[in-house]
Design a protein around this motif. Structure first.
Motif, PDB file in Angstrom:
ATOM      1  N   VAL A 188      52.489  -0.006  72.218  1.00  0.00           N
ATOM      2  CA  VAL A 188      52.106  -0.434  70.859  1.00  0.00           C
ATOM      3  C   VAL A 188      53.057  -1.535  70.364  1.00  0.00           C
ATOM      4  CG1 VAL A 188      51.930   0.373  68.458  1.00  0.00           C
ATOM      5  CG2 VAL A 188      50.992   1.757  70.315  1.00  0.00           C
ATOM      6  N   HIS A 189      54.356  -1.406  70.699  1.00  0.00           N
ATOM      7  CA  HIS A 189      55.348  -2.404  70.290  1.00  0.00           C
ATOM      8  C   HIS A 189      55.016  -3.766  70.903  1.00  0.00           C
ATOM      9  CE1 HIS A 189      59.110  -3.834  68.805  1.00  0.00           C
ATOM     10  NE2 HIS A 189      59.744  -3.876  69.964  1.00  0.00           N
ATOM     11  N   MET A 190      54.673  -3.776  72.192  1.00  0.00           N
ATOM     12  CA  MET A 190      54.302  -5.033  72.855  1.00  0.00           C
ATOM     13  C   MET A 190      53.041  -5.609  72.204  1.00  0.00           C
ATOM     14  SD  MET A 190      52.094  -6.591  75.039  1.00  0.00           S
ATOM     15  CE  MET A 190      51.161  -5.278  75.789  1.00  0.00           C
ATOM     16  N   GLY A 235      53.209  -8.861  78.898  1.00  0.00           N
ATOM     17  CA  GLY A 235      53.288  -9.148  77.463  1.00  0.00           C
ATOM     18  C   GLY A 235      54.731  -9.379  77.046  1.00  0.00           C
ATOM     19  N   ASN A 236      55.629  -8.462  77.421  1.00  0.00           N
ATOM     20  CA  ASN A 236      57.023  -8.562  76.983  1.00  0.00           C
ATOM     21  C   ASN A 236      57.734  -9.787  77.556  1.00  0.00           C
ATOM     22  OD1 ASN A 236      57.112  -6.426  75.244  1.00  0.00           O
ATOM     23  ND2 ASN A 236      57.963  -4.969  76.720  1.00  0.00           N
ATOM     24  N   VAL A 237      57.463 -10.087  78.840  1.00  0.00           N
ATOM     25  CA  VAL A 237      58.133 -11.234  79.464  1.00  0.00           C
ATOM     26  C   VAL A 237      57.597 -12.537  78.854  1.00  0.00           C
ATOM     27  CG1 VAL A 237      58.335 -12.499  81.661  1.00  0.00           C
ATOM     28  CG2 VAL A 237      58.785 -10.036  81.596  1.00  0.00           C
ATOM     29  N   ALA A 294      58.947   8.053  62.178  1.00  0.00           N
ATOM     30  CA  ALA A 294      58.648   7.562  63.532  1.00  0.00           C
ATOM     31  C   ALA A 294      59.950   7.315  64.309  1.00  0.00           C
ATOM     32  CB  ALA A 294      57.822   6.288  63.457  1.00  0.00           C
ATOM     33  N   ARG A 295      60.955   6.732  63.618  1.00  0.00           N
ATOM     34  CA  ARG A 295      62.255   6.476  64.275  1.00  0.00           C
ATOM     35  C   ARG A 295      62.899   7.779  64.737  1.00  0.00           C
ATOM     36  NH1 ARG A 295      64.174   2.148  59.778  1.00  0.00           N
ATOM     37  NH2 ARG A 295      63.630   0.250  60.905  1.00  0.00           N
ATOM     38  N   LEU A 296      62.827   8.830  63.895  1.00  0.00           N
ATOM     39  CA  LEU A 296      63.455  10.105  64.250  1.00  0.00           C
ATOM     40  C   LEU A 296      62.747  10.752  65.443  1.00  0.00           C
ATOM     41  CD1 LEU A 296      64.334  11.647  60.758  1.00  0.00           C
ATOM     42  CD2 LEU A 296      65.907  10.699  62.474  1.00  0.00           C
ATOM     43  N   VAL A 330      62.901  -4.748  84.922  1.00  0.00           N
ATOM     44  CA  VAL A 330      63.411  -3.418  85.294  1.00  0.00           C
ATOM     45  C   VAL A 330      62.604  -2.332  84.562  1.00  0.00           C
ATOM     46  CG1 VAL A 330      65.423  -1.878  85.196  1.00  0.00           C
ATOM     47  CG2 VAL A 330      65.734  -4.287  85.780  1.00  0.00           C
ATOM     48  N   LEU A 331      62.323  -2.573  83.273  1.00  0.00           N
ATOM     49  CA  LEU A 331      61.518  -1.609  82.506  1.00  0.00           C
ATOM     50  C   LEU A 331      60.135  -1.452  83.153  1.00  0.00           C
ATOM     51  CD1 LEU A 331      60.963   0.166  79.947  1.00  0.00           C
ATOM     52  CD2 LEU A 331      60.116  -1.902  78.850  1.00  0.00           C
ATOM     53  N   GLY A 332      59.568  -2.564  83.648  1.00  0.00           N
ATOM     54  CA  GLY A 332      58.252  -2.516  84.294  1.00  0.00           C
ATOM     55  C   GLY A 332      58.260  -1.575  85.493  1.00  0.00           C
ATOM     56  N   TYR A 384      71.379  -3.150  73.086  1.00  0.00           N
ATOM     57  CA  TYR A 384      71.602  -4.579  72.823  1.00  0.00           C
ATOM     58  C   TYR A 384      70.486  -5.131  71.935  1.00  0.00           C
ATOM     59  CZ  TYR A 384      71.610  -9.576  73.346  1.00  0.00           C
ATOM     60  OH  TYR A 384      71.585 -10.914  73.049  1.00  0.00           O
ATOM     61  N   HIS A 385      69.225  -4.752  72.258  1.00  0.00           N
ATOM     62  CA  HIS A 385      68.051  -5.233  71.531  1.00  0.00           C
ATOM     63  C   HIS A 385      68.107  -4.844  70.043  1.00  0.00           C
ATOM     64  CE1 HIS A 385      63.944  -6.164  70.641  1.00  0.00           C
ATOM     65  NE2 HIS A 385      63.527  -4.910  70.617  1.00  0.00           N
ATOM     66  N   LEU A 386      68.580  -3.627  69.755  1.00  0.00           N
ATOM     67  CA  LEU A 386      68.705  -3.195  68.361  1.00  0.00           C
ATOM     68  C   LEU A 386      69.780  -4.024  67.654  1.00  0.00           C
ATOM     69  CD1 LEU A 386      68.448   0.709  68.667  1.00  0.00           C
ATOM     70  CD2 LEU A 386      66.710  -0.883  67.873  1.00  0.00           C
ATOM     71  N   GLY A 421      51.835  -5.127  69.215  1.00  0.00           N
ATOM     72  CA  GLY A 421      52.149  -5.626  67.867  1.00  0.00           C
ATOM     73  C   GLY A 421      52.853  -6.964  67.936  1.00  0.00           C
ATOM     74  N   ASN A 422      53.774  -7.111  68.898  1.00  0.00           N
ATOM     75  CA  ASN A 422      54.528  -8.363  69.013  1.00  0.00           C
ATOM     76  C   ASN A 422      53.661  -9.542  69.447  1.00  0.00           C
ATOM     77  OD1 ASN A 422      56.938  -7.357  68.124  1.00  0.00           O
ATOM     78  ND2 ASN A 422      57.699  -6.829  70.161  1.00  0.00           N
ATOM     79  N   LEU A 423      52.454  -9.263  69.965  1.00  0.00           N
ATOM     80  CA  LEU A 423      51.548 -10.373  70.341  1.00  0.00           C
ATOM     81  C   LEU A 423      51.193 -11.223  69.113  1.00  0.00           C
ATOM     82  CD1 LEU A 423      49.079  -8.618  72.841  1.00  0.00           C
ATOM     83  CD2 LEU A 423      50.819 -10.322  73.405  1.00  0.00           C
TER      84      LEU A 423
HETATM   85  C1  HEM Z   1      60.493  -9.289  74.778  1.00  0.00           C
HETATM   86  C2  HEM Z   1      60.200  -8.081  74.371  1.00  0.00           C
HETATM   87  C3  HEM Z   1      60.467  -7.566  72.969  1.00  0.00           C
HETATM   88  C4  HEM Z   1      60.427  -8.233  71.777  1.00  0.00           C
HETATM   89  C5  HEM Z   1      60.063  -9.685  71.535  1.00  0.00           C
HETATM   90  C6  HEM Z   1      60.783  -7.286  70.749  1.00  0.00           C
HETATM   91  C7  HEM Z   1      60.875  -7.570  69.401  1.00  0.00           C
HETATM   92  C8  HEM Z   1      61.361  -6.729  68.425  1.00  0.00           C
HETATM   93  C9  HEM Z   1      61.599  -7.083  67.038  1.00  0.00           C
HETATM   94  C10 HEM Z   1      61.341  -8.464  66.427  1.00  0.00           C
HETATM   95  C11 HEM Z   1      62.099  -5.986  66.397  1.00  0.00           C
HETATM   96  C12 HEM Z   1      62.516  -5.868  64.911  1.00  0.00           C
HETATM   97  C13 HEM Z   1      61.301  -5.551  64.088  1.00  0.00           C
HETATM   98  C14 HEM Z   1      61.599  -5.593  62.586  1.00  0.00           C
HETATM   99  O1  HEM Z   1      62.724  -5.295  62.187  1.00  0.00           O
HETATM  100  O2  HEM Z   1      60.680  -5.911  61.830  1.00  0.00           O
HETATM  101  C15 HEM Z   1      62.172  -4.924  67.394  1.00  0.00           C
HETATM  102  C16 HEM Z   1      62.600  -3.635  67.135  1.00  0.00           C
HETATM  103  C17 HEM Z   1      62.677  -2.632  68.089  1.00  0.00           C
HETATM  104  N1  HEM Z   1      62.379  -2.728  69.430  1.00  0.00           N
HETATM  105 FE1  HEM Z   1      61.670  -4.370  70.365  1.00  0.00          FE
HETATM  106  N2  HEM Z   1      61.018  -6.059  71.321  1.00  0.00           N
HETATM  107  C18 HEM Z   1      60.842  -6.198  72.690  1.00  0.00           C
HETATM  108  C19 HEM Z   1      60.970  -5.201  73.655  1.00  0.00           C
HETATM  109  C20 HEM Z   1      61.342  -3.908  73.391  1.00  0.00           C
HETATM  110  C21 HEM Z   1      61.432  -2.864  74.375  1.00  0.00           C
HETATM  111  C22 HEM Z   1      61.124  -3.065  75.848  1.00  0.00           C
HETATM  112  C23 HEM Z   1      61.819  -1.726  73.739  1.00  0.00           C
HETATM  113  C24 HEM Z   1      62.063  -0.347  74.266  1.00  0.00           C
HETATM  114  C25 HEM Z   1      62.160  -0.030  75.554  1.00  0.00           C
HETATM  115  C26 HEM Z   1      61.993  -2.066  72.344  1.00  0.00           C
HETATM  116  C27 HEM Z   1      62.411  -1.187  71.361  1.00  0.00           C
HETATM  117  C28 HEM Z   1      62.584  -1.502  70.035  1.00  0.00           C
HETATM  118  C29 HEM Z   1      63.043  -0.563  69.018  1.00  0.00           C
HETATM  119  C30 HEM Z   1      63.392   0.913  69.262  1.00  0.00           C
HETATM  120  C31 HEM Z   1      63.091  -1.269  67.811  1.00  0.00           C
HETATM  121  C32 HEM Z   1      63.539  -0.740  66.451  1.00  0.00           C
HETATM  122  C33 HEM Z   1      62.332  -0.290  65.687  1.00  0.00           C
HETATM  123  C34 HEM Z   1      62.779   0.164  64.316  1.00  0.00           C
HETATM  124  O3  HEM Z   1      63.565   1.095  64.255  1.00  0.00           O
HETATM  125  O4  HEM Z   1      62.362  -0.442  63.339  1.00  0.00           O
HETATM  126  N3  HEM Z   1      61.678  -3.387  72.169  1.00  0.00           N
HETATM  127  N4  HEM Z   1      61.721  -5.406  68.602  1.00  0.00           N
END
Ligand code: HEM
Length: 225
Positions: free
Chosen positions: A31-33, A211-213, A70-72, A170-172, A128-130, A35-37
């Motif tokens: 769903v995250h991927m 999608g993610n790449v 949802a986060r919890l 790696v996730l793939g 790192y992503h967070l 949505g990011n589209l």
């Molecule tokens: C290139 C791939 C990705 C992009 C472009 C991306 C993008 C984003 C963005 C922009 C946010 C912040 C959203 C906001 O604050 O409005 C976010 C949050 C997050 N992402 Fe990603 N993401 C990617 C891949 C992933 C992957 C692979 C995972 C998990 C394995 C992941 C897990 C999360 C989590 C847990 C959050 C925090 C959600 C929250 O607590 O609000 N993301 N991502």
């Protein structure tokens, strides 16, 4: 109750926990991927989607509450997934204290090895992503509430974009092996069913990875700016 506690601690119980929490986490990454589209529809659409996630559930629930629920749930699933993986790994090491004399890895051990280091890499990537896109600690031009601008700023650095691409590959692999073994852990295993299992795992892991790449690649190529 006692029965439930011992199932929780048994190998079968832990594998079922890995499978169920894995399915939930897979649902999240899918769903995250998807949505990011919205990044391909421009800044306004992606930023509005980010705001929608904070608003969803209102006025029944206060602003941002459903997102916190949802986060919890997500955090609980990650915790249980890591706990089951660690205890199962320690259990299998304890059962086989000596390494094999030859390194001829059979298919099952190859899959489980990639699952272990792959899982550690994915967990480090998520931290790192967070720090990068949610908290903005590693992104000096971070603007709260502006995921589009933050994403473009982060991926404009080829090192950061490269890290995202590598981690998502790696996730793939992790998703592919995870989806494949999920059916086994839940007992849905039949030779007739196996080609379908492989197809399902390949298609879903492939779609999420592509999608993610595509996001860091599109910023690097200047298609998204
Ligand atoms: C290139 C791939 C990705 C992009 C472009 C991306 C993008 C984003 C963005 C922009 C946010 C912040 C959203 C906001 O604050 O409005 C976010 C949050 C997050 N992402 Fe990603 N993401 C990617 C891949 C992933 C992957 C692979 C995972 C998990 C394995 C992941 C897990 C999360 C989590 C847990 C959050 C925090 C959600 C929250 O607590 O609000 N993301 N991502």
């Amino acid at each position: 109750m006692k029965g439930a506690a011992s199932l929780f601690r048994s190998t079968v119980g832990k594998k079922a926990i890995m499978a169920v929490t894995g399915l939930l986490l897979f649902g999240f990454v899918f769903v995250h991927m998807a949505g990011n589209l919205k990044v391909y529809q421009g800044a306004e659409k992606l930023n509005a989607y980010g705001e929608f996630l904070r608003e969803v559930g209102a006025p029944i629930l206060p602003h941002g509450q459903l997102l916190w629920i949802a986060r919890l749930v997500l955090l609980g699933a990650v915790g249980l997934h890591l706990w089951a993986a660690t205890t199962l790994t320690l259990q299998s090491w304890a059962a086989r204290p000596e390494r094999y004399a030859t390194k001829r890895a059979v298919q099952a051990t190859y899959a489980s090895r990639t699952m272990r280091w792959g899982g550690v890499i994915v967990a480090l990537f998520v931290l790192y992503h967070l720090a990068d896109l949610t908290l903005g600690w590693t992104n000096s031009s971070f603007q709260p509430g502006k995921p589009y601008e933050n994403l473009v700023a982060s991926f404009s650095n080829p090192l950061v974009a490269g890290l995202y691409i590598a981690a998502n590959l790696v996730l793939g692999l992790h998703l592919f092996h995870g989806l494949w073994s999920l059916f086994q852990s839940l007992g849905w295993n039949h030779p007739k069913f196996n080609p379908w299992r492989r197809g399902f795992a390949t298609a879903f892991a492939g779609i999420v990875t592509l999608g993610n790449v595509s996001f860091p690649v599109s910023v690097l190529m200047g298609w998204v700016s």
